[in-house]
Write a protein that holds these residues in place. Structure first.
Motif, PDB file in Angstrom:
ATOM      1  N   LEU A   3       0.826  -1.196   0.000  1.00 30.28           N
ATOM      2  CA  LEU A   3       0.000   0.000   0.000  1.00 30.28           C
ATOM      3  C   LEU A   3       0.867   1.256   0.000  1.00 30.28           C
ATOM      4  CD1 LEU A   3      -2.724  -1.120   2.558  1.00 30.28           C
ATOM      5  CD2 LEU A   3      -2.747  -1.333   0.069  1.00 30.28           C
ATOM      6  N   GLY A   4       0.532   2.193  -0.869  1.00 31.50           N
ATOM      7  CA  GLY A   4       1.319   3.413  -1.012  1.00 31.50           C
ATOM      8  C   GLY A   4       2.303   3.368  -2.154  1.00 31.50           C
ATOM      9  N   ARG A   5       2.414   2.230  -2.828  1.00 33.53           N
ATOM     10  CA  ARG A   5       3.349   2.128  -3.945  1.00 33.53           C
ATOM     11  C   ARG A   5       2.849   2.946  -5.134  1.00 33.53           C
ATOM     12  NH1 ARG A   5       6.909  -3.040  -5.092  1.00 33.53           N
ATOM     13  NH2 ARG A   5       8.145  -2.315  -6.848  1.00 33.53           N
ATOM     14  N   THR A   6       3.783   3.504  -5.883  1.00 26.69           N
ATOM     15  CA  THR A   6       3.447   4.195  -7.122  1.00 26.69           C
ATOM     16  C   THR A   6       3.933   3.367  -8.302  1.00 26.69           C
ATOM     17  OG1 THR A   6       5.518   5.467  -7.087  1.00 26.69           O
ATOM     18  CG2 THR A   6       3.564   6.479  -6.061  1.00 26.69           C
ATOM     19  N   PHE A   7       3.356   3.622  -9.457  1.00 22.20           N
ATOM     20  CA  PHE A   7       3.711   2.874 -10.667  1.00 22.20           C
ATOM     21  C   PHE A   7       4.186   3.877 -11.704  1.00 22.20           C
ATOM     22  CE2 PHE A   7       2.529   0.576 -14.638  1.00 22.20           C
ATOM     23  CZ  PHE A   7       3.286  -0.569 -14.429  1.00 22.20           C
ATOM     24  N   HIS A   8       5.507   3.960 -11.878  1.00 27.90           N
ATOM     25  CA  HIS A   8       6.103   4.968 -12.766  1.00 27.90           C
ATOM     26  C   HIS A   8       5.585   6.359 -12.403  1.00 27.90           C
ATOM     27  CE1 HIS A   8       8.121   2.210 -15.630  1.00 27.90           C
ATOM     28  NE2 HIS A   8       7.144   1.391 -15.293  1.00 27.90           N
ATOM     29  N   TYR A  28      -2.636   0.834 -18.116  1.00 30.90           N
ATOM     30  CA  TYR A  28      -1.340   1.470 -17.925  1.00 30.90           C
ATOM     31  C   TYR A  28      -0.469   1.025 -19.094  1.00 30.90           C
ATOM     32  CZ  TYR A  28      -2.736   2.548 -13.138  1.00 30.90           C
ATOM     33  OH  TYR A  28      -3.390   3.031 -12.039  1.00 30.90           O
ATOM     34  N   VAL A  29       0.164   1.988 -19.749  1.00 29.52           N
ATOM     35  CA  VAL A  29       0.833   1.700 -21.016  1.00 29.52           C
ATOM     36  C   VAL A  29       2.282   2.166 -20.972  1.00 29.52           C
ATOM     37  CG1 VAL A  29       0.908   2.346 -23.459  1.00 29.52           C
ATOM     38  CG2 VAL A  29      -1.274   1.739 -22.409  1.00 29.52           C
ATOM     39  N   GLU A  30       3.183   1.288 -21.462  1.00 31.14           N
ATOM     40  CA  GLU A  30       4.540   1.708 -21.788  1.00 31.14           C
ATOM     41  C   GLU A  30       4.695   1.573 -23.297  1.00 31.14           C
ATOM     42  OE1 GLU A  30       7.678  -0.652 -20.168  1.00 31.14           O
ATOM     43  OE2 GLU A  30       6.967  -2.534 -21.056  1.00 31.14           O
ATOM     44  N   PHE A  34      -4.137   7.334 -24.881  1.00 26.88           N
ATOM     45  CA  PHE A  34      -3.869   6.427 -23.754  1.00 26.88           C
ATOM     46  C   PHE A  34      -3.653   7.283 -22.495  1.00 26.88           C
ATOM     47  CE2 PHE A  34      -1.955   4.648 -27.646  1.00 26.88           C
ATOM     48  CZ  PHE A  34      -2.737   3.503 -27.794  1.00 26.88           C
ATOM     49  N   PRO A  35      -4.725   7.669 -21.824  1.00 25.14           N
ATOM     50  CA  PRO A  35      -4.583   8.605 -20.698  1.00 25.14           C
ATOM     51  C   PRO A  35      -3.754   8.055 -19.548  1.00 25.14           C
ATOM     52  CG  PRO A  35      -6.821   7.704 -20.824  1.00 25.14           C
ATOM     53  CD  PRO A  35      -6.126   7.313 -22.087  1.00 25.14           C
ATOM     54  N   HIS A  36      -3.553   6.733 -19.500  1.00 28.93           N
ATOM     55  CA  HIS A  36      -2.776   6.141 -18.421  1.00 28.93           C
ATOM     56  C   HIS A  36      -1.381   5.700 -18.905  1.00 28.93           C
ATOM     57  CE1 HIS A  36      -6.390   6.246 -15.998  1.00 28.93           C
ATOM     58  NE2 HIS A  36      -7.038   5.652 -16.980  1.00 28.93           N
ATOM     59  N   ALA A  37      -0.900   6.301 -19.986  1.00 32.13           N
ATOM     60  CA  ALA A  37       0.473   6.039 -20.429  1.00 32.13           C
ATOM     61  C   ALA A  37       1.443   6.535 -19.359  1.00 32.13           C
ATOM     62  CB  ALA A  37       0.747   6.728 -21.752  1.00 32.13           C
ATOM     63  N   VAL A  38       2.426   5.701 -19.021  1.00 31.05           N
ATOM     64  CA  VAL A  38       3.332   6.058 -17.925  1.00 31.05           C
ATOM     65  C   VAL A  38       4.803   6.083 -18.329  1.00 31.05           C
ATOM     66  CG1 VAL A  38       1.764   5.217 -16.133  1.00 31.05           C
ATOM     67  CG2 VAL A  38       3.444   3.637 -17.125  1.00 31.05           C
ATOM     68  N   HIS A  39       5.125   5.514 -19.491  1.00 30.52           N
ATOM     69  CA  HIS A  39       6.544   5.457 -19.866  1.00 30.52           C
ATOM     70  C   HIS A  39       6.660   5.381 -21.381  1.00 30.52           C
ATOM     71  CE1 HIS A  39      10.806   4.573 -19.604  1.00 30.52           C
ATOM     72  NE2 HIS A  39      10.639   3.496 -20.349  1.00 30.52           N
ATOM     73  N   VAL A  40       7.601   6.128 -21.924  1.00 25.06           N
ATOM     74  CA  VAL A  40       7.846   6.078 -23.366  1.00 25.06           C
ATOM     75  C   VAL A  40       9.351   6.058 -23.606  1.00 25.06           C
ATOM     76  CG1 VAL A  40       7.776   8.600 -23.612  1.00 25.06           C
ATOM     77  CG2 VAL A  40       7.322   7.140 -25.592  1.00 25.06           C
ATOM     78  N   GLN A  41       9.764   5.244 -24.565  1.00 20.56           N
ATOM     79  CA  GLN A  41      11.167   5.210 -24.967  1.00 20.56           C
ATOM     80  C   GLN A  41      11.241   5.173 -26.492  1.00 20.56           C
ATOM     81  OE1 GLN A  41      12.947   1.675 -23.344  1.00 20.56           O
ATOM     82  NE2 GLN A  41      11.541   0.280 -24.376  1.00 20.56           N
ATOM     83  N   TRP A  42      12.394   5.542 -27.019  1.00 20.72           N
ATOM     84  CA  TRP A  42      12.572   5.623 -28.468  1.00 20.72           C
ATOM     85  C   TRP A  42      13.597   4.603 -28.912  1.00 20.72           C
ATOM     86  CZ3 TRP A  42      16.570   8.783 -31.297  1.00 20.72           C
ATOM     87  CH2 TRP A  42      16.328   8.801 -32.685  1.00 20.72           C
TER      88      TRP A  42
END
Length: 400
Positions: free
Chosen positions: A11-16, A298-300, A320-328
């Motif tokens: 409990l209290g953990r965050t995701f990205h 939740y999307v990467e 994707f309103p819950h996108a949390v991470h993007v890389q190229w």
């Protein structure tokens, strides 16, 4: 007797960086629903209730609400501390809480004080072993030379077995046993979001450490799994990394009666919000129907555009309103990126132009002119001027 095994609520953990308290609240509500529907007598929580030793006010509120719902659904609770928890904070008010059906086992002193629950002609002694750090626990479990988790946990289990034998010798009805512990058992598979529990010692323990008890409710690893019929992990309340996106989170339900073997049933929990890893160009991701199923997940994202898109996350969140991470990850150019081979026999201008092309695309005529002018200026400046400019830069940095 029906017992539900869960663990690793975190409990209290965050995701990205995203707050998960609403998701965690919904997951605890689903456990309370299982308790009511399945007629659960006891819920065992095998450690890592919180994600940090000093939980936020919001995490404490969700914990309190979750306990109240589970208790109202008809079950008592036995809760142990894990490596993320503060045993002292989690165990506050334990004597008072026990009167209301919440039994906290957060200290070594409580290892030989099981919660004994009776139903008809069956009694079950539920032992809670908090997470044991070898350096701090070895003296209290009577093994001062211990350096590993296996040694301190083995000593704790010796205490449990001795206490259980004594209780069975004076019991009027069959006395069965359940142990809740927080450990990394040999043969289990980590999910990727767990924190290592090894600090200078060996962290794994053998399943045989828990011999001679009817069921072992384990916490620490985040994927539901069976090590032996009697030794199992329930896994975490929610997926806490994209590596767990294929996991279906679950709890184990135990049926214990008389001398009969323990029946164990897996109960899958509802998916609160899915996880998806998507790959494609920005235009494909924003328009292709193939990605529609991930719009509420939740999307990467891995972008494959040849040129790195500007402000990609803002554009992605429109779909994707819950996108949390993007890389190229641009398409690999011919010859790959073996720079040692590629810089051989090239001058400085060619090396810089090739770097710009690898990182973005081919330099324009104007950019090539800037690169040439810059390198020419650096190469032609007298050493004393370069030294002076270096000192100026250092002064500016120091005053910033």
């Amino acid at each position: 007797m029906r017992i539900l095994h869960t663990s690793d609520w975190h409990l209290g953990r965050t995701f990205h960086g995203v707050d998960l308290l609403d998701d965690q609240r919904a997951a605890l509500e689903s456990i309370a629903d299982v308790v009511a529907a399945a007629g659960i007598d006891v819920v065992v929580v095998a450690g890592d209730v919180y994600d940090r030793s000093v939980p936020s006010a919001g995490a404490v509120a969700v914990y309190d609400e979750g306990l109240a719902r589970i208790r109202s659904a008809g079950a008592q609770l036995v809760v142990t501390s894990g490596n993320h928890d503060s045993p002292t904070r989690l165990g506050v008010g334990s004597a008072f809480a026990a009167a209301g059906g919440l039994h906290l086992r957060t200290s070594i002193a409580g290892i030989t004080e099981p919660v004994v629950v009776s139903e008809g002609d069956t009694s079950v002694a539920i032992y809670g072993i908090p997470y044991l750090e070898p350096d701090t626990a070895r003296r209290d479990v009577g093994v001062e030379t211990a350096r590993s988790h296996a040694e301190v946990l083995g000593a704790a289990m010796d205490l449990v077995r001795a206490d259980l034998a004594e209780r069975r010798a004076h019991a009027d009805v069959p006395l069965r046993s359940v142990v809740a512990a927080h450990a990394f058992v040999v043969g289990a598979q980590a999910g990727g979001s767990e924190r290592s529990i090894s600090v200078g010692g060996v962290e794994t323990v053998a399943a045989s450490t828990f011999s001679d008890v009817d069921y072992v409710a384990l916490g620490h690893l985040h994927s539901p799994q069976e090590i032996t019929h009697e030794v199992r992990y329930s896994g975490s309340l929610l997926p806490y990394s994209f590596g767990e996106r294929s996991d279906h989170k679950a709890v184990w339900i135990l049926d214990i009666e008389g001398h009969a073997p323990v029946r164990v049933t897996r109960h899958d929990l509802p998916v609160i919000r899915g996880l998806s890893s998507l790959t494609g160009t920005l235009d494909e991701l924003l328009t292709a129907a193939d990605f529609a199923a991930a719009e509420e997940h939740y999307v990467e994202v891995t972008l494959t555009d040849a040129i790195r898109p500007i402000d990609a996350m803002r554009q992605l969140r429109a779909r994707f309103p819950h996108a949390v991470h993007v890389q190229w990850a641009p398409p690999e150019r011919e010859g790959g990126l073996d720079y040692r081979a590629r810089v051989r026999d090239r001058n400085d201008i060619e090396i810089v132009e090739a770097f710009v092309e690898d990182m973005r695309d081919a330099a324009s005529d104007a950019e090539r002119a800037l690169i040439t002018a810059g390198l020419t200026a650096v190469a032609s400046e007298p050493e004393e001027i370069l030294s002076q400019r270096s000192g100026e830069i250092t002064e500016v940095a120091a005053s910033a």
